[in-house]
Design a protein around this motif. Sequence first.
Motif, PDB file in Angstrom:
ATOM      1  N   GLN A  20     -33.577 -10.441  13.548  1.00  0.00           N
ATOM      2  CA  GLN A  20     -34.612  -9.428  13.336  1.00  0.00           C
ATOM      3  C   GLN A  20     -34.066  -8.022  13.528  1.00  0.00           C
ATOM      4  N   LEU A  21     -33.218  -7.829  14.550  1.00  0.00           N
ATOM      5  CA  LEU A  21     -32.630  -6.510  14.775  1.00  0.00           C
ATOM      6  C   LEU A  21     -31.691  -6.136  13.644  1.00  0.00           C
ATOM      7  N   THR A  22     -30.953  -7.100  13.135  1.00  0.00           N
ATOM      8  CA  THR A  22     -30.075  -6.835  11.990  1.00  0.00           C
ATOM      9  C   THR A  22     -30.871  -6.411  10.767  1.00  0.00           C
ATOM     10  N   GLN A  23     -32.008  -7.063  10.543  1.00  0.00           N
ATOM     11  CA  GLN A  23     -32.845  -6.701   9.408  1.00  0.00           C
ATOM     12  C   GLN A  23     -33.476  -5.328   9.602  1.00  0.00           C
ATOM     13  N   ALA A  24     -33.844  -4.990  10.840  1.00  0.00           N
ATOM     14  CA  ALA A  24     -34.417  -3.665  11.114  1.00  0.00           C
ATOM     15  C   ALA A  24     -33.408  -2.567  10.822  1.00  0.00           C
ATOM     16  N   ILE A  25     -32.160  -2.797  11.172  1.00  0.00           N
ATOM     17  CA  ILE A  25     -31.110  -1.817  10.886  1.00  0.00           C
ATOM     18  C   ILE A  25     -30.914  -1.673   9.381  1.00  0.00           C
ATOM     19  N   ARG A  26     -30.994  -2.799   8.673  1.00  0.00           N
ATOM     20  CA  ARG A  26     -30.832  -2.747   7.219  1.00  0.00           C
ATOM     21  C   ARG A  26     -32.001  -2.012   6.562  1.00  0.00           C
ATOM     22  N   LEU A  27     -33.229  -2.206   7.068  1.00  0.00           N
ATOM     23  CA  LEU A  27     -34.387  -1.514   6.507  1.00  0.00           C
ATOM     24  C   LEU A  27     -34.292  -0.009   6.711  1.00  0.00           C
ATOM     25  N   LEU A  28     -33.650   0.399   7.800  1.00  0.00           N
ATOM     26  CA  LEU A  28     -33.612   1.816   8.139  1.00  0.00           C
ATOM     27  C   LEU A  28     -32.812   2.628   7.136  1.00  0.00           C
ATOM     28  N   GLN A  29     -31.779   2.043   6.561  1.00  0.00           N
ATOM     29  CA  GLN A  29     -30.910   2.800   5.666  1.00  0.00           C
ATOM     30  C   GLN A  29     -31.299   2.658   4.197  1.00  0.00           C
ATOM     31  N   LEU A  30     -32.394   1.929   3.905  1.00  0.00           N
ATOM     32  CA  LEU A  30     -32.851   1.791   2.535  1.00  0.00           C
ATOM     33  C   LEU A  30     -33.774   2.930   2.157  1.00  0.00           C
ATOM     34  N   SER A  31     -33.729   3.333   0.877  1.00  0.00           N
ATOM     35  CA  SER A  31     -34.688   4.305   0.376  1.00  0.00           C
ATOM     36  C   SER A  31     -36.014   3.603   0.114  1.00  0.00           C
ATOM     37  N   ASN A  32     -37.047   4.378  -0.186  1.00  0.00           N
ATOM     38  CA  ASN A  32     -38.364   3.796  -0.427  1.00  0.00           C
ATOM     39  C   ASN A  32     -38.346   2.843  -1.620  1.00  0.00           C
ATOM     40  N   TRP A 326     -44.549 -23.863  11.562  1.00  0.00           N
ATOM     41  CA  TRP A 326     -44.231 -23.007  10.410  1.00  0.00           C
ATOM     42  C   TRP A 326     -45.222 -21.863  10.281  1.00  0.00           C
ATOM     43  N   LEU A 327     -46.531 -22.146  10.521  1.00  0.00           N
ATOM     44  CA  LEU A 327     -47.543 -21.098  10.425  1.00  0.00           C
ATOM     45  C   LEU A 327     -47.360 -20.052  11.510  1.00  0.00           C
ATOM     46  N   SER A 328     -47.032 -20.488  12.712  1.00  0.00           N
ATOM     47  CA  SER A 328     -46.792 -19.531  13.804  1.00  0.00           C
ATOM     48  C   SER A 328     -45.563 -18.665  13.520  1.00  0.00           C
ATOM     49  N   GLU A 329     -44.557 -19.299  12.930  1.00  0.00           N
ATOM     50  CA  GLU A 329     -43.350 -18.533  12.580  1.00  0.00           C
ATOM     51  C   GLU A 329     -43.652 -17.494  11.504  1.00  0.00           C
ATOM     52  N   CYS A 330     -44.481 -17.869  10.514  1.00  0.00           N
ATOM     53  CA  CYS A 330     -44.860 -16.913   9.473  1.00  0.00           C
ATOM     54  C   CYS A 330     -45.628 -15.738  10.050  1.00  0.00           C
ATOM     55  N   LEU A 331     -46.551 -16.012  10.984  1.00  0.00           N
ATOM     56  CA  LEU A 331     -47.323 -14.935  11.593  1.00  0.00           C
ATOM     57  C   LEU A 331     -46.437 -14.012  12.407  1.00  0.00           C
ATOM     58  N   ALA A 332     -45.525 -14.584  13.184  1.00  0.00           N
ATOM     59  CA  ALA A 332     -44.636 -13.751  13.991  1.00  0.00           C
ATOM     60  C   ALA A 332     -43.722 -12.911  13.100  1.00  0.00           C
ATOM     61  N   SER A 333     -43.214 -13.511  12.035  1.00  0.00           N
ATOM     62  CA  SER A 333     -42.337 -12.775  11.132  1.00  0.00           C
ATOM     63  C   SER A 333     -43.088 -11.652  10.419  1.00  0.00           C
ATOM     64  N   ALA A 334     -44.338 -11.935  10.018  1.00  0.00           N
ATOM     65  CA  ALA A 334     -45.128 -10.909   9.334  1.00  0.00           C
ATOM     66  C   ALA A 334     -45.448  -9.751  10.268  1.00  0.00           C
ATOM     67  N   ASN A 335     -45.865 -10.068  11.498  1.00  0.00           N
ATOM     68  CA  ASN A 335     -46.180  -9.009  12.467  1.00  0.00           C
ATOM     69  C   ASN A 335     -44.951  -8.158  12.764  1.00  0.00           C
ATOM     70  N   TRP A 336     -43.794  -8.827  12.895  1.00  0.00           N
ATOM     71  CA  TRP A 336     -42.588  -8.058  13.206  1.00  0.00           C
ATOM     72  C   TRP A 336     -42.206  -7.147  12.044  1.00  0.00           C
ATOM     73  N   LEU A 337     -42.312  -7.643  10.810  1.00  0.00           N
ATOM     74  CA  LEU A 337     -41.920  -6.837   9.657  1.00  0.00           C
ATOM     75  C   LEU A 337     -42.814  -5.611   9.516  1.00  0.00           C
ATOM     76  N   VAL A 338     -44.121  -5.778   9.747  1.00  0.00           N
ATOM     77  CA  VAL A 338     -45.038  -4.639   9.667  1.00  0.00           C
ATOM     78  C   VAL A 338     -44.687  -3.600  10.733  1.00  0.00           C
ATOM     79  N   LYS A 339     -44.390  -4.061  11.936  1.00  0.00           N
ATOM     80  CA  LYS A 339     -44.015  -3.130  13.002  1.00  0.00           C
ATOM     81  C   LYS A 339     -42.674  -2.453  12.694  1.00  0.00           C
ATOM     82  N   ALA A 340     -41.752  -3.211  12.096  1.00  0.00           N
ATOM     83  CA  ALA A 340     -40.447  -2.625  11.765  1.00  0.00           C
ATOM     84  C   ALA A 340     -40.590  -1.536  10.707  1.00  0.00           C
ATOM     85  N   LEU A 341     -41.462  -1.749   9.730  1.00  0.00           N
ATOM     86  CA  LEU A 341     -41.690  -0.725   8.704  1.00  0.00           C
ATOM     87  C   LEU A 341     -42.339   0.510   9.299  1.00  0.00           C
ATOM     88  N   ASP A 342     -43.281   0.292  10.223  1.00  0.00           N
ATOM     89  CA  ASP A 342     -43.929   1.430  10.873  1.00  0.00           C
ATOM     90  C   ASP A 342     -42.921   2.215  11.717  1.00  0.00           C
TER      91      ASP A 342
END
Length: 491
Positions: A20-32, A326-342
């Motif tokens: 997740q931290l690796t993906q957050a770093i990758r999101l940071l350097q991407l353009s919109n 699987w459903l719990s993993e999807c929810l956790a991944s979705a919540n984390w991605l939204v927070k990472a974008l914010d």
Amino acid sequence: MALGPRLDIRQTQALVLTPQLTQAIRLLQLSNLELEAVIAEEMSKNPLLEGGSGEDEGGSAPEAPQAEVLDSLEEPAAPGADELMVSSDGTSDQPLDFDWNSEALETDSFTDVVTSTASSEDGPDFERMEYAADSLAEHLLNQLHGASGQVGQLARAIAEMLDETGYLTLHVRDIAEATDEPVALVEDALALVQDLEPAGVGARNLAECLALQAKAADRYDPAMARLIDNLELLAKGRMADLKRICGVDDEDLADMVRELRAYDPKPGCQFSSKGVESVTPDVFVRKTRAGYAVELNTATLPRLLVNRRYYQELKSGPQDKSSRAWLSECLASANWLVKALDQRARTIVKVVTEITKCQQGFFEEGVSAMKPMTLREVAEAIEMHESTVSRVTSNKYMLCDRGLFELKYFFSSGVASTEGDGEGASAEAVKAAIRDIIDGETEILSDDAIAGLLKQRGFDCARRTVVKYREAMGIGSSVQRRRQRKIAGAA
């Protein structure tokens, strides 16, 4: 002490990059725009993710960071048109013909104003549409549509061999050997290609290219031919020798030089096989009554929502252990991605706000007022790591009143100030001063003279610094500029 295998318990500390931290770093350097592709991929894998405007029912997403304002100052909002019309006292001095777009920026976002203005046009803006021109080969092949026989086939083959500038880099003998055709037949095919538009294509060197254009303009007389054969003398500014060789006077030579300068040395560059790449700003910096406001471009910023209603429906249905996991993993991944974008959006606004604060002179006065700034200085000011600031400023563009700039543009080294205030000047400011001095010179100045004038303006620059910045801007030396002025004077 006995030798042998044994088990020990040790406590150590280590920094581990989670996925997740690796993906957050990758999101940071991407353009919109690059971020849209990543989000589309995540939405295809996670059914709980969906795009939206933030007002959809059942969805949840953090609020987008509001525009930060430097030197904020509360001011009352301007009255609307309805209020002005119903006012009965008539004492208001509010003008009725002021720029509503400018006033709207005080309360609305820059994206809203630009979008509403563009949508109010009567029709599509055809001037902004990308013009997709044919490639040079396609343009020439269309003209060779009626050519037949061996010469026509060879001409079509030669048209596809030209480089992007329109020159033929292969030798005629090599083409003859590759096609098993006589050299004379290849010469005829090449002559057919050289008669096509634009004039000058199919040339094997610069002199032949200019000669073809002179023939197309019916200006290829013996004097012009001798001038084209002696281009090296023209480059050196030896006008007296050219007058003697061409057998013309000053007026005729000036006319011939003016004619040559009007020709295109690279006629094939009019056609490009590459599409025009448009740059979309990722962040806006606009001046308001309260100061400078930093705002993300919400028109290109993807919005992501977690569909909790759909999650509750899936959770309440019949499930086995693996489905619940699987459903719990999807929810956790979705919540984390939204927070990472914010968090990404807030980090960008924070970095750009600090850049605007440090380079406020640029926004007020222009490039001449830029200050030297490093990634470390910005990172220390906002209490982040230098690598984070580097990722934020990569592949991102800022739109302000002075134009569109890449965020990396504001980071540059500098030179010392002659006033001894310790701040110095940015390299871009020094380059702008050098260009201003050269553009305004009545007599050609040497690099030492330019360095002396820079010191009078407050820039402590050595001669070698002037040479480095001048060459970086593509400006010739004093000898080259003196030669160019001499040629321009003759023309």
